[in-house]
Design an enzyme around this catalytic site. Structure first.
Site, PDB file in Angstrom:
ATOM      1  N   GLU A   1       1.032   4.567   1.089  1.00  0.00           N
ATOM      2  CA  GLU A   1       0.915   4.944   2.170  1.00  0.00           C
ATOM      3  C   GLU A   1       1.377   6.359   1.547  1.00  0.00           C
ATOM      4  O   GLU A   1       1.029   7.531   2.706  1.00  0.00           O
ATOM      5  CB  GLU A   1       0.976   4.459   3.188  1.00  0.00           C
ATOM      6  CG  GLU A   1       1.602   4.732   3.912  1.00  0.00           C
ATOM      7  CD  GLU A   1       2.659   3.322   3.684  1.00  0.00           C
ATOM      8  OE1 GLU A   1       3.787   3.280   3.889  1.00  0.00           O
ATOM      9  OE2 GLU A   1       2.302   2.570   2.893  1.00  0.00           O
TER      10      GLU A   1
ATOM     11  N   ASP B   1       3.400  43.977 -13.658  1.00  0.00           N
ATOM     12  CA  ASP B   1       3.910  44.177 -12.659  1.00  0.00           C
ATOM     13  C   ASP B   1       3.456  45.525 -11.483  1.00  0.00           C
ATOM     14  O   ASP B   1       3.672  46.135 -10.774  1.00  0.00           O
ATOM     15  CB  ASP B   1       5.297  45.037 -12.573  1.00  0.00           C
ATOM     16  CG  ASP B   1       5.374  46.291 -14.023  1.00  0.00           C
ATOM     17  OD1 ASP B   1       3.828  46.540 -14.146  1.00  0.00           O
ATOM     18  OD2 ASP B   1       6.246  46.662 -14.352  1.00  0.00           O
TER      19      ASP B   1
ATOM     20  N   ILE C   1       0.700  -1.302   0.142  1.00  0.00           N
ATOM     21  CA  ILE C   1      -0.208   0.181  -0.135  1.00  0.00           C
ATOM     22  C   ILE C   1       0.775   1.216  -0.022  1.00  0.00           C
ATOM     23  O   ILE C   1       2.412   1.553   0.892  1.00  0.00           O
ATOM     24  CB  ILE C   1      -0.859  -0.324   1.324  1.00  0.00           C
ATOM     25  CG1 ILE C   1      -1.704  -1.186   1.137  1.00  0.00           C
ATOM     26  CG2 ILE C   1      -1.540   1.245   1.199  1.00  0.00           C
ATOM     27  CD1 ILE C   1      -2.972  -1.352   1.827  1.00  0.00           C
TER      28      ILE C   1
ATOM     29  N   ASP D   1       9.693   3.485  -0.635  1.00  0.00           N
ATOM     30  CA  ASP D   1       9.084   4.332  -0.157  1.00  0.00           C
ATOM     31  C   ASP D   1      10.433   5.407   0.111  1.00  0.00           C
ATOM     32  O   ASP D   1      10.239   6.104   0.225  1.00  0.00           O
ATOM     33  CB  ASP D   1       8.499   4.581   0.488  1.00  0.00           C
ATOM     34  CG  ASP D   1       7.104   3.876   0.663  1.00  0.00           C
ATOM     35  OD1 ASP D   1       7.036   4.169  -0.348  1.00  0.00           O
ATOM     36  OD2 ASP D   1       5.763   3.906   1.483  1.00  0.00           O
TER      37      ASP D   1
ATOM     38  N   ASP E   1       4.481  41.539 -20.630  1.00  0.00           N
ATOM     39  CA  ASP E   1       5.254  42.520 -20.714  1.00  0.00           C
ATOM     40  C   ASP E   1       5.767  42.649 -21.432  1.00  0.00           C
ATOM     41  O   ASP E   1       6.633  42.011 -21.711  1.00  0.00           O
ATOM     42  CB  ASP E   1       4.724  42.943 -19.235  1.00  0.00           C
ATOM     43  CG  ASP E   1       3.530  43.877 -18.739  1.00  0.00           C
ATOM     44  OD1 ASP E   1       2.752  43.921 -19.024  1.00  0.00           O
ATOM     45  OD2 ASP E   1       2.934  43.304 -17.551  1.00  0.00           O
TER      46      ASP E   1
ATOM     47  N   ASP F   1      -2.794  44.880 -12.343  1.00  0.00           N
ATOM     48  CA  ASP F   1      -2.606  44.101 -13.116  1.00  0.00           C
ATOM     49  C   ASP F   1      -2.687  43.159 -12.309  1.00  0.00           C
ATOM     50  O   ASP F   1      -3.259  41.589 -12.854  1.00  0.00           O
ATOM     51  CB  ASP F   1      -1.489  43.728 -13.776  1.00  0.00           C
ATOM     52  CG  ASP F   1      -0.778  44.397 -14.392  1.00  0.00           C
ATOM     53  OD1 ASP F   1      -1.561  45.456 -15.052  1.00  0.00           O
ATOM     54  OD2 ASP F   1       0.506  45.268 -14.844  1.00  0.00           O
TER      55      ASP F   1
END
Length: 932
Positions: free
Chosen positions: A306, A656, A304, A754, A348, A660
């Site tokens: 987890e 900026d 499993i 893991d 921009d 905006d």
């Protein structure tokens, strides 16, 4: 915010705090006296230290974290761990002490690995919050300096201006057209216009939103500027109670985490069903119930996943920290996922695609005199601007004559307007302020005019806004007294966009009327300068704001940033559309876009005004085909973003300015500028570019895409290991064979799955070829048919190879420690080679570089060393029930287990050649997907 260690608020005569409502009804004099403040020089450093001892830092006290020992013990609350503990207890009662000891050691190892994972995730996420310490401007010892907002104390004098976030509760003592957005605090959508007058007690008592002379912590300045005295900090501010409520809210999980949780639950359900069947079948075959129970629980722990959501979080957080090293601060983890899907970037021009280092290049007066600034950057404008080598220092010339403060008055008048109508400052030899205003002051320095503003007293200011497109100041000569008779009237100086300035002008400087032909002439000159990529600003002055005299034009150059052209080419080649958005004129925007490869002759470019006139049914199609948008306001940016999103695009938007913020919030990825960007803009954004460089967006997308593929890689590794472990025990049980792995060995495999080998797959370096792949679709699930085929293929190889070894070793029909040791080591070695093959789903491990991911090499090497200790170290032999193997045994196992890597390398080679022959993409066809 960092944890506060400040003492409880206390009060001392002269330095106590004031509630906002109390300060609002008090006069400025009373507030200053009460707080022992100095609005001019500010507090001294000794006063600051004294008050900090009393009131603490300007931050909120947050809940203390649990100590490490408690966090460690909490890991034992997992139901599967509790089952293992129960199994160990039962083993003690049945006097199987070896099994009890082995299970206990396994539990400690598994819990420790989980604790380290969780601790690493918390530390990584905590590091993100320290990347952007909020700052403000404050007067200390007679000097206006930038300080951390957390260092403010009651009585400090703070300066606020357009775009700033208010750092504390402030009683205003100056307010020039000061408007503050208090929507996050009071719920009012319209900005609050502030003043400095004291208010009536009734007004202050009725509604906190009516306190017009208070700037509240956490609100944003959206117009004008001002200064004030700090009256409340930290939890003593009005925002303190709001923060306490915020503490109780948990951060939502990211979409990817939700997907991983769902995947984990599905795998857990299927795994538990299979494990239950294995336990029942083994018991039916006559195996001991306790033994099957222990094997089943251990298998559940291993099978499993987890830890999958934790590994995802760690990988995302580490990726975000890597991005910070590449000048990209990602504020929210979901942004990392979205980056790989972005297929439109609206950027921009100024400061992002260009250097934002403005220099005035041309000055054109109303009398048609044309002056040029020669020196650096001249090579960019053609041979007519070239000067001999002896004239390297920048100079202003008209024709071949150097301009001075006296010989070309019309040219000088244009420069004077730029210097007076200006808020930039010269400090320690450096020019501070907006780039355009700084360029005007720098030009004034060449002619000795930069201090001209000091000759005037400013009586009124109209701040620049993207809607009105101009700034104006009304001034009077400093030598003139208010009681003097008329004759030295107050004069307006104005600068802004040419079309707007011309609407305010009625005459020329000599008093003659400004005719339509004059206006056409100035517009033609502006367009001529704009075709060179120059930004043109018009200047005017006069007594009446509606009937000014047109003075002339200034043209400035802001060159493209180095490397932006290549970045644009790479993005376009990878299926990402780039759109330039600018407030400059058409000619200026097109010139830069053409240089960057965004625009060619005949391509569409659209003004904000044209955008507003387009019917809705044409809007989406037209915006999709347009590469350059000019004369655009923040409202137009929102229209562009929403239209693209309605077309199914994932949009990244840069900005900026304060206005905006709306567009940044609307965009799928809001990108704020770290240098010169406003606080409200950074607050609204998902990402911040600390260097304001367009190249950093490319880096962020590279990282974002690679993080997604890295997550897929370790999901592939974990799934193949889980399926292999389950299948191995299931097949051996169905075939009536003894269990090939004991409980301790299964738990050790879980640590590998893991642990470091799996997590190191999440830090695979960026593969540059990832940018050649089109952006992934946002709704594409993590698990695809090709991925499942690879998982099943690897799991089948591991199971067949391990079962082969197990049956080969158990020819005598009796299971011995050597048999399980060979089987166990075979499975572990298969896992290590499988980890190497999972580094990429399409490229050979040798082509991406065997040593390019050193973390994986360290992890695999460390795991192999630990495996050798399990085999050869006597105390561990007793725990894992193993015995020493010969060198020939290890050589045989390495040769066999490497087959999983060799076969996967062959698959990648064949797939790569097939893709080349059929024209498919490097990463293969991912159109077949499963809804996970």
């Amino acid at each position: 915010m960092s944890r506060s260690t400040s003492p409880s608020p206390a009060f001392k005569v002269g330095v106590s705090t004031m509630r906002a409502s109390e300060a609002s009804v008090s006069t400025i004099t009373d507030v200053v006296h009460r707080l022992n403040a100095d609005c001019g020089r500010g507090l001294t450093q000794s006063q600051v230290e004294e008050r900090r001892q009393l009131h603490g830092h300007n931050e909120f006290e947050i809940k203390e974290d649990d100590p490490l020992w408690r966090k460690y013990l909490n890991q034992f609350n997992d139901p599967l761990i509790m089952l293992l503990l129960a199994s160990a207890v039962v083993s003690i009662f049945t006097k199987q002490f070896d099994d009890a000891f082995s299970i206990t050691v396994a539990i400690i190892i598994v819990v420790t690995v989980a604790f380290v994972q969780e601790y690493r995730s918390e530390r990584s996420l905590e590091a993100l919050h320290q990347l952007i310490p909020p700052k403000c401007h404050c007067a200390r010892d007679g000097v206006i300096m930038e300080v951390l907002a957390r260092c403010l104390v009651p009585g400090d004098t703070v300066y606020i201006s357009l775009g700033d976030r208010v750092p504390a509760d402030i009683r205003l003592v100056e307010a020039v057209d000061l408007e503050i957005d208090e929507s996050s605090f009071t719920g009012e959508t319209s900005p609050s216009l502030k003043h400095t007058e004291s208010q009536s007690a009734a007004a202050a008592h009725n509604d906190i939103s009516q306190l017009r002379n208070i700037a509240f912590m956490g609100t944003f300045v959206c117009g004008g500027h001002g200064k004030g005295v700090v009256v409340g900090v930290g939890e003593q501010s009005e925002f303190g109670s709001v923060f306490k409520m915020m503490q109780t809210e948990e951060a939502p999980k990211t979409p990817l985490q939700k997907s991983m949780n769902m995947l984990g639950k599905q795998l857990s359900f299927y795994s538990l069903c299979i494990i239950g069947c294995i336990m029942l079948l083994g018991w039916w075959q006559g195996k001991t119930l306790l033994g099957m129970f222990t094997i089943g629980v251990s298998l559940a722990v291993a099978a499993i996943p987890e830890g999958l959501p934790i590994v995802v979080t760690v990988t995302l957080a580490l990726g975000v920290i890597r991005m910070a090293k590449r000048h990209v601060i990602v504020k929210r983890l979901p942004t990392v996922e979205t980056l790989g899907c972005a297929n439109v970037i609206c950027s921009d021009k100024t400061g992002t695609m260009t250097e934002n280092k403005m220099e005035v290049t041309d000055v054109y007066s109303a009398s048609r005199q044309h002056a040029r600034i020669v020196g650096s950057h001249d090579q960019m404008f053609g041979s007519h601007n070239q000067m001999p080598a002896s004239h390297d220092r920048r100079r202003v010339v008209c024709g071949e004559t150097a301009v001075t403060a006296d010989n070309f008055p019309d040219i000088v008048n244009v420069i004077k307007v730029g210097c007076v109508c200006n808020n930039s400052q010269v400090r320690d030899g450096k020019i501070l302020g907006l780039p355009t205003e700084g360029a005007m002051v720098a030009l004034g320095q060449m002619l000795g005019l930069h201090s001209l503003r000091d000759q005037f007293v400013r009586t009124e200011e109209r701040s620049f806004s993207s809607a009105q497109k101009w700034m104006g100041v009304r001034v009077r000569d400093r030598t003139q007294q208010p009681s003097d008779p008329p004759g030295g009237e107050e004069v307006w100086f104005m600068k802004g966009a040419l079309d707007v300035i011309l609407r305010h002008c009625s005459t020329l400087p000599d008093g003659s009327p400004l005719t339509l032909a004059d206006k056409d002439s100035f517009v033609a000159k502006s367009e001529e300068l704009g075709t060179k990529g120059l930004r043109v600003i018009a200047m005017a002055r006069g007594v009446d704001l509606t009937q000014l005299s047109f003075v002339g034009l200034m043209a400035m150059w802001d060159p493209p940033r180095e490397g932006v052209e290549g970045a644009v080419r790479e993005l376009l080649g990878g299926g990402v559309s780039v759109k330039m958005i600018t407030g400059d004129a058409k000619e200026t925007g097109v010139a830069i876009a053409q240089r960057l490869g965004l625009w060619t002759t005949g391509s569409l470019c659209l003004s904000g005004e044209q955008l507003g006139r387009l019917p809705h049914h044409e809007l989406k199609n037209t915006i999709m085909q347009t590469a350059v948008f000019y004369r655009v306001t923040p409202k137009h940016k929102v229209v562009i973003v929403k239209s693209l999103q309605e077309s199914g695009q994932i949009v990244a938007m840069t900005g900026d300015g304060t206005n905006d913020a709306v567009a940044l919030k609307c965009a799928d990825i809001g990108i704020a500028m770290g240098k010169g960007g406003t606080d409200v803009c950074r607050e609204a954004a998902d990402m911040i570019l600390t260097d304001n460089n367009f190249l950093s967006i490319l880096s962020a997308i590279e990282e974002g895409k690679m993080i997604y593929y890295n997550i897929r890689n370790f999901v592939r590794f974990q799934l193949s290991t889980s399926i292999a472990a389950l299948s191995l025990i299931t097949l051996s049980t169905l075939l009536g064979l003894p269990n090939p792995l004991n409980a301790m060995q299964i738990l050790w495999i879980n640590i590998i799955m893991d642990g470091p080998p799996a997590q190191s797959l999440g830090v695979e370096p960026v593969d540059k070829d990832v940018m050649t792949r089109p952006p992934r679709r946002a709704k594409d699930p993590m698990i695809t048919l090709p991925l499942i085929a690879q998982v099943v293929g690897a799991a089948a190889m591991i199971v067949m190879g391990t079962l082969f070894v197990f049956q080969r070793e158990m020819e005598d029909g009796i299971i011995t420690p050597r048999d399980t040791t060979m089987t166990f080591t075979c499975f572990v070695l298969f896992d290590m080679f499988n980890a190497l093959s999972c580094r990429s789903q399409t490229k050979s491990v040798f082509s991406i570089g065997l040593f390019s991911n050193r973390m994986l090499l360290y992890a695999v090497g460390g795991s192999l060393v630990c495996q050798l200790l399990v085999i050869y170290f006597p105390p561990l032999q007793a725990v894992f029930q193993t015995e020493a193997l010969t060198a020939l045994d290890l050589l045989f196992l390495v040769t066999l287990s490497s087959s999983v890597l060799i076969l996967d390398e062959l698959r990648k080679l064949i797939t790569s050649r097939l893709n080349k022959n059929t024209g498919n993409h490097l990463y293969g066809n991912t159109s077949k997907i499963l809804p996970v």
